[in-house]
Every structure is written in C-alpha cells, then in structure tokens.
Design a protein around this motif. Structure first.
Motif, short mmCIF file in Angstrom:
data_model
loop_
_atom_site.label_atom_id
_atom_site.label_comp_id
_atom_site.label_asym_id
_atom_site.label_seq_id
_atom_site.Cartn_x
_atom_site.Cartn_y
_atom_site.Cartn_z
N GLY A 137 0.79 -1.23 0.00
CA GLY A 137 0.00 0.00 0.00
C GLY A 137 0.82 1.28 0.00
O GLY A 137 0.31 2.35 0.28
N SER A 138 2.12 1.20 -0.34
CA SER A 138 2.95 2.40 -0.31
C SER A 138 3.05 3.07 -1.69
O SER A 138 3.79 4.04 -1.85
N GLU A 256 4.72 -8.17 -8.11
CA GLU A 256 4.70 -9.33 -7.19
C GLU A 256 5.71 -10.36 -7.70
O GLU A 256 5.42 -11.55 -7.86
N1 LIG Z 1 1.31 9.77 -4.66
C1 LIG Z 1 0.13 9.32 -4.26
N2 LIG Z 1 -0.78 10.14 -3.69
C2 LIG Z 1 -1.97 9.66 -3.26
N3 LIG Z 1 -2.37 8.37 -3.39
C3 LIG Z 1 -1.49 7.51 -3.95
C4 LIG Z 1 -0.21 7.93 -4.41
N4 LIG Z 1 0.42 6.86 -4.93
C5 LIG Z 1 -0.42 5.81 -4.79
N5 LIG Z 1 -1.56 6.19 -4.21
C6 LIG Z 1 -2.70 5.32 -3.86
O1 LIG Z 1 -2.24 4.45 -2.82
C7 LIG Z 1 -2.88 3.19 -2.89
C8 LIG Z 1 -1.87 2.07 -2.81
O2 LIG Z 1 -1.05 2.06 -3.95
P1 LIG Z 1 -0.53 0.71 -4.62
O3 LIG Z 1 -1.65 -0.23 -4.88
O4 LIG Z 1 0.33 1.09 -5.76
O5 LIG Z 1 0.37 0.09 -3.43
P2 LIG Z 1 1.45 -1.07 -3.49
O6 LIG Z 1 2.66 -0.59 -2.78
O7 LIG Z 1 1.62 -1.55 -4.88
O8 LIG Z 1 0.73 -2.20 -2.60
P3 LIG Z 1 0.87 -3.81 -2.67
O9 LIG Z 1 2.23 -4.17 -2.15
O10 LIG Z 1 -0.22 -4.29 -1.78
O11 LIG Z 1 0.69 -4.20 -4.10
C9 LIG Z 1 -3.69 3.21 -4.18
O12 LIG Z 1 -5.03 3.46 -3.87
C10 LIG Z 1 -3.10 4.36 -4.97
O13 LIG Z 1 -4.04 4.96 -5.85
#
Ligand SMILES: Nc1ncnc2c1ncn2[C@@H]1O[C@H](COP(=O)(O)OP(=O)(O)OP(=O)(O)O)[C@@H](O)[C@H]1O
Length: 532
Positions: A137-138, A256
């Motif tokens: 979620g980062s 992943e």
């Molecule tokens: N710069 C940003 N500002 C605001 N929201 C953001 C930003 N970047 C990403 N998000 C939002 O944060 C959420 C998490 O992003 P994302 O799914 O890319 O996480 P992830 O690190 O790939 O998680 P996972 O490891 O579970 O796949 C999404 O809803 C995305 O739209």
C-alpha cells in the motif's frame, strides 16, 4: 512510548533519499535530478505524532477495553491519514516527469509522490534495472508506471516526442507488465487507463486469463497498444502464438515478482523473459552501461517481500541493477546473500534461519497496523468473526480462509445473522469475480470471504479489517494478507482467529516479522486485550 516508536518508524521516510553505491553516494542530483527533500520541522513532527493512530495498552494492564463502537452504518469511509502517509518530496515535477503527466496526475488527485515513488522514478528514468521493495500500500504501482508513461504514449516528455520515441508509428509493444492474478492485472490496467484518459485508453490492453483470447488478440491487432498488462499464462500463450510483437519492447515489469518466480509460473515466465525485448548482453544488445541510451529492455521487479532468490535472479538478468526502497537506493551487488531484504539493505536480524525465502522483513508491512489474535474452537470461528466485526465496527472486511470449500458455508452463516457477505475465489468466473469486487468496493458487501487469491496487490483502500480465519502458511503470506488494510497511511486492524494449538504459529509469525500480535477477546461488543 508506543507513539514515539511508531513515529520513529515513519520519520525516516521523510528524510533525504539516500542513493548509495560502492564508490560513494548517488544522489538525485547525481542522477540528473534535484534533491530537495524537506526534512520535518518540530511543528510538523508534532502534527505527525498526533496523526499516528495508536491504542495505548500498558503492559501492566490486562482486560483493557479498546473499542466498543456499535453504529448500525454499513459503510463509512476509512479515510487516508495524510499526515502519516509516507510522502517525501513535494511534487511530481521535481522527479523529472513530463508536465503533461504531472498535470494528469494532479487531475486524478495525485499531487505528492510517496517515498518509494520519489526513490524509484529517477532510478527508472535513468534506465537502471530495478528491484522495487516497499511495504504494501505504499504506492509501488505508480512508482513503475510513471517513468514508463513519461517515455511511452501521449503523456511522454518533449524529448521523447522530438526523437519520435514513444508510440508514433511503431508496431511493437513498448511495455509488458506481468501480474500473478487477473484482479491485480485489471487493477493495473484501470490505473493506466485513468492516467491516459478516455481518448487514449486503448493504448493499454489487458491480457488476463479467463477472458476471451481471440478478442484480446483482435484488440492487439487493431489497437496496436503501447502497453500490455496480463497474467503469465495468457501473455505466454499469445506470445507463443506469435501474436505479441514484443521484440522491441522497452520495459518488462514483474509485479509481485517473488510470486511470479514461483514454480507454478516457471514455464510461462521463462517464455516471457526470453521473448520480451532484448536482454542486455544478449545478441544484438548494446552497451551494458545503463547510463548510455540502451536498446535492451529494462526489467523492473516489484514486491513488498523480496527474498534473496529475487535479488539473485535480478542480478543475472539485470544491467547494473539497483535495489530501490522507500528511503534508499543501493546497487544489487551490495546486497549480501544471507537474508531477506530489509530497509537498511542488509540482512534482517531475524534471518538466521536457512529458510530465507519465507521471511519478509518488518518493512513489508504498513506502519499503521494493529495486530491481534484471539483463540476459539474451530466451530465458533465464524461467530467470532462476526463479533470481531461488530466490536471494531469494521465497515469493509477481508477474511481469509485456506480452503475454498469453506467459503460458501461461512458466507451462509454470516448472511443468516444479517451480515452482508460474499465469497471470492479462483473457481468463480472472471465476470462474477469482478461483480463481487465491485460490490465490495461500493459497500454492498461488508465481509469478503476469500483465499490466497486476494492476498497479493489488491487495492481496496476502504478495507479497515483483515481477519485470518485460517492461518497463513508463513510470514510472507501473513504480510501480504495484512497489507490489504492500512493502505497509504490509513488505519487498519489485523485479527487472527486461531485454535489453542495454533498459538505457537502466531508467536512464530510475531517473531519473524518483529511485530507485536496481542492476545485479545471479544466481549460485550468490545475488543479486550488479554494477558499473553
Ligand atoms: N502519490 C500518491 N498520492 C496519493 N495516493 C497515492 C499515491 N500513490 C499511490 N496512491 C494510492 O495508494 C494506494 C496504494 O497504492 P498501490 O496499490 O500502488 O500500493 P502497493 O505498494 O503496490 O501495494 P501492494 O504491495 O499491496 O501491491 C492506491 O489506492 C493508490 O491509488
């Protein structure tokens, strides 16, 4: 103490991003980009500390009531706590992204890059192969999509437009993004479409299993997409049929990656790795230096959990590959082989076991999660789940079970007690799966009962509670399941409902992940911390 320790886990993400190399520090500036990262002022620190969600439970006190809010509302948003979100630099334009793309991001409500985006974008823009590791979620998806969209398609930079790079009249696909599940693949497609806008959304094509293959092949032929996103089986199938023009592909993304490199995907992944773009060092490839314009494909590997096997694979495919984390960038060569990757780029202290593949570091998990476990008999687990949902007043719940057959029964039991529930698993058709997820997203379903299918990558930002009704097989699985909640600075709770003889597994997970999983009970509509 709790507040301070949570803060110290968040604060380093707001400091300068360190780019380290054997020969000294690489900086954003040395990569040709500005390095003006604001450090946190005293005032901001206070605000941050106030923003951190905490439940203070002094060790000396047991049976402390934690939550007892029982409103009848099914849906109330789980708001993003922007103060605890891991944002580093002030704007996307500081990262060297083209103005058109920055404009589009702003239109979609993305104004400040997250730490991992601030670290990854410059590294990818400078043509490095990268392994991107940061907690669930980062924002890792945009961390790799943004540099790709700044080189490919209508939002690309002026230089690319002048050079005629990007789509133009090319027929080859320029970026292939591979994800282990249909849901994750479709989620990535939606993210790209959102940024491309309605007029250009055909420049991205989904190639996921379960959908009509001839239609996908027809769309490839007709629309000539610049980007394809899909699952390994379907991409490999279409590639083997000679209908995926990827010889000149510039980017290969493995989202992943640790799951994609698992044995069940091996054959399909081999096909993809061999046929997408030219590999550096392969016949016809150009210089091995990433700092000269390369003709070989750039490989981007992404996960919250990066075992050393991934590092090893990335080293063998990569061209001076880098490990990119939220607050630092290091050459992959400098990552020692003795443990899973943690935030210091060194093996984690919990890595003495030889089973390094199974152990993620604590940095795989969002900092804002509360972890609990409770004990019950197997026949009472669903009732315990219901009590847990009420006690925490959770609006959007994902409950994991290990056996698909159990899901239907669990849905039936919850519905019988008036709780809207639905099952999601791989035996359902693609359409049914999409409909269920839609209902879950819009609040029609309160509890989603699912299996490992939903543990990876799914972004359901409103999810405020994850429940393990069946124990995850190891800490990697625990981390990915838990990461469905607490996304991007939101609050989240993870509750493991286990039987007495399973408690030792919870203790093991707690140790491997270096986190506190507190014993609790649900009594009179409250979560009550009990003595361990
Ligand atoms: N710069 C940003 N500002 C605001 N929201 C953001 C930003 N970047 C990403 N998000 C939002 O944060 C959420 C998490 O992003 P994302 O799914 O890319 O996480 P992830 O690190 O790939 O998680 P996972 O490891 O579970 O796949 C999404 O809803 C995305 O739209």
């Amino acid at each position: 103490l709790r507040k301070v320790s949570q803060f110290t886990r968040i604060a380093p993400f707001r400091g300068n991003i360190r780019f380290l190399s054997d020969s000294g520090s690489l900086t954003l500036a040395s990569l040709g980009l500005k390095n003006e990262v604001k450090t946190v002022s005293g005032n901001e620190k206070n605000k941050l500390q106030q923003g951190v969600s905490t439940i203070e439970v002094p060790k000396s006190r047991v049976n402390k009531r934690v939550s007892g809010n029982k409103t009848g509302l099914v849906k109330e948003r789980n708001p993003v706590d922007i103060k605890t979100a891991p944002f580093a630099v002030e704007s996307f334009s500081e990262l060297g992204l083209p103005p058109l793309l920055v404009e589009r991001l702003e239109k979609e409500g993305f104004t400040v890059p997250t730490d991992v985006q601030a670290a990854a974008v410059p590294a990818v823009l400078k043509n490095h192969d990268v392994v991107i590791q940061s907690y669930t979620g980062s924002g890792k998806t945009l961390a790799y999509l943004l540099p790709i969209l700044s080189q490919v398609g209508p939002l690309r930079g002026e230089l690319e437009l002048l050079n005629g790079n990007g789509k133009g009249n090319k027929v080859d696909i320029e970026a292939v993004i591979v994800a282990p599940s249909r849901e994750l693949g479709m989620q990535i497609v939606r993210e790209v479409e959102k940024l491309l806008g309605p007029a250009d959304k055909k420049l991205v094509q989904q190639l996921v299993g379960g959908a009509n293959r001839s239609r996908q092949e027809e769309a490839l032929r007709k629309n000539k997409p610049a980007i394809v996103v899909g699952t390994p089986g379907r991409i490999a199938e279409i590639s083997a049929a000679g209908k995926l023009p990827t010889h000149g592909c510039r980017y290969l993304v493995l989202d992943e990656v640790d799951q994609l490199l698992a044995i069940n995907f091996r054959e399909d992944m081999q096909r993809i790795l061999d046929h997408v773009g030219r590999r550096p060092g392969a016949r016809g490839g150009e210089s091995n230096s990433p700092l000269v314009k390369r003709s070989a494909r750039q490989t981007i590997m992404v996960s919250a959990t990066v075992p050393f096997s991934v590092i090893r694979a990335a080293r063998s495919w990569g061209c001076d590959p880098l490990l990119v984390q939220a607050n630092k960038v290091v050459p992959l060569e400098s990552v020692p082989p003795s443990g899973p990757v943690n935030n210091s780029g060194t093996p984690s202290t919990a890595s003495s076991s030889s089973n390094i593949q199974a152990m993620p570091s604590v940095q795989s998990l969002p900092p804002n999660l509360q972890h609990y476990y409770t004990i019950t008999r197997i026949q009472h687990k669903i009732d315990m789940l219901r009590r847990c949902v009420h006690a925490l007043d959770a609006k959007c719940v994902i409950a994991f079970m290990n056996h698909t057959k159990q899901l239907k029964d669990a849905v039936f039991k919850l519905e019988a007690r008036g709780m809207k529930a639905a099952e999601l698993h791989g035996d359902l058709s693609k359409l049914v799966r999409s409909t269920i997820l839609k209902k879950f997203r819009n609040g029609e379903v309160r509890v989603l009962l699912t299996n490992e299918l939903s543990a990876r990558g799914l972004d359901l930002p409103e999810c405020d509670l994850v429940v393990n009704l069946g124990l995850p097989t190891d800490s990697v699985h625990y981390a990915h399941r838990a990461g469905r909640t607490g996304r991007l600075g939101r609050k989240g709770t993870v509750v493991t409902i286990c039987e007495e003889p399973e408690v030792f597994v919870v203790k093991k997970l707690q140790k491997q992940l270096s986190l506190s999983i507190q014993a609790c009970e649900f009594s009179e509509g409250n979560l009550v911390i009990t003595e361990d």
